[in-house]
Design an enzyme around this catalytic site. Structure first.
Site, short mmCIF file in Angstrom:
data_model
loop_
_atom_site.label_atom_id
_atom_site.label_comp_id
_atom_site.label_asym_id
_atom_site.label_seq_id
_atom_site.Cartn_x
_atom_site.Cartn_y
_atom_site.Cartn_z
N CYS A 19 -10.37 -3.09 -5.16
CA CYS A 19 -9.06 -4.12 -5.62
C CYS A 19 -10.18 -5.61 -5.64
O CYS A 19 -8.98 -6.34 -6.60
CB CYS A 19 -8.12 -4.54 -4.43
SG CYS A 19 -6.77 -2.92 -4.00
N CYS A 69 -10.41 -4.19 -1.01
CA CYS A 69 -11.62 -3.41 -0.88
C CYS A 69 -12.24 -3.71 -2.18
O CYS A 69 -12.01 -4.74 -3.12
CB CYS A 69 -10.76 -1.93 -0.94
SG CYS A 69 -10.15 -1.57 -2.00
N GLU A 96 -3.05 -3.86 -3.43
CA GLU A 96 -3.52 -5.45 -4.42
C GLU A 96 -2.61 -4.98 -5.72
O GLU A 96 -2.11 -5.55 -6.71
CB GLU A 96 -4.18 -6.16 -4.44
CG GLU A 96 -4.27 -6.80 -3.27
CD GLU A 96 -4.62 -5.90 -2.90
OE1 GLU A 96 -5.86 -6.05 -1.02
OE2 GLU A 96 -4.63 -4.24 -1.77
N SER A 119 -8.63 -8.41 3.55
CA SER A 119 -9.02 -8.98 2.23
C SER A 119 -9.35 -8.03 1.55
O SER A 119 -9.28 -6.40 1.56
CB SER A 119 -10.84 -9.15 2.86
OG SER A 119 -10.47 -10.28 3.48
N ASN A 153 0.73 -1.07 -0.42
CA ASN A 153 0.02 -0.37 0.19
C ASN A 153 0.58 1.05 -0.05
O ASN A 153 1.71 1.30 0.20
CB ASN A 153 -0.86 0.14 1.13
CG ASN A 153 -2.39 0.60 0.63
OD1 ASN A 153 -1.85 2.05 0.96
ND2 ASN A 153 -3.28 0.13 0.77
N HIS A 175 -3.19 1.13 -3.61
CA HIS A 175 -3.08 -0.11 -2.77
C HIS A 175 -3.08 -1.08 -3.27
O HIS A 175 -1.75 -1.33 -4.40
CB HIS A 175 -4.80 -0.80 -2.92
CG HIS A 175 -5.89 0.42 -2.78
ND1 HIS A 175 -7.19 -0.38 -2.16
CD2 HIS A 175 -6.44 1.72 -2.52
CE1 HIS A 175 -7.86 1.02 -1.96
NE2 HIS A 175 -7.14 2.01 -1.90
#
Length: 104
Positions: free
Chosen positions: A84, A81, A56, A79, A43, A54
């Site tokens: 993503c 968002c 990912e 997990s 991030n 982010h």
């Protein structure tokens, strides 16, 4: 969960630590294909002042363009968002994996 899963989740966790050490949110990610690490990311929202940086997204960007993602696993420490998750669905890795869903 396999030993390889643990190995790649630890790599994602190391990326999360990098973000934290830089003053950012501790979220990291790793993209793997057939046991080979393709890319990592973390991030960068705070560091770059970018609301879509982010972990990912950073990882997928670092992987560069790929013809296909259906032979990959995307490991992440949180997990995803909605943004993503949508990107993950679009790229369609064979196996999204995160520490929250794995009980790690």
């Amino acid at each position: 969960m396999t030993q390889d899963d643990l190995k790649f989740l630890r790599i994602a966790l190391s990326e999360a630590q990098k973000s934290y050490d830089e003053g950012g949110l501790p979220i990291g990610s790793a993209l793997v294909s057939n046991g080979k690490l393709l890319a990592v990311g973390h991030n960068r929202r705070v560091q770059d002042g970018n609301p879509i940086a982010h972990g990912e997204m950073n990882c997928l960007q670092n992987a560069g363009r790929r013809r296909r993602y259906d032979d990959t696993t995307l490991y992440t420490t949180l997990s995803p968002c909605m943004m993503c998750a949508g990107t993950t669905v679009r790229c369609a890795p064979a196996r999204p994996s995160n520490s929250a869903s794995s009980g790690w």
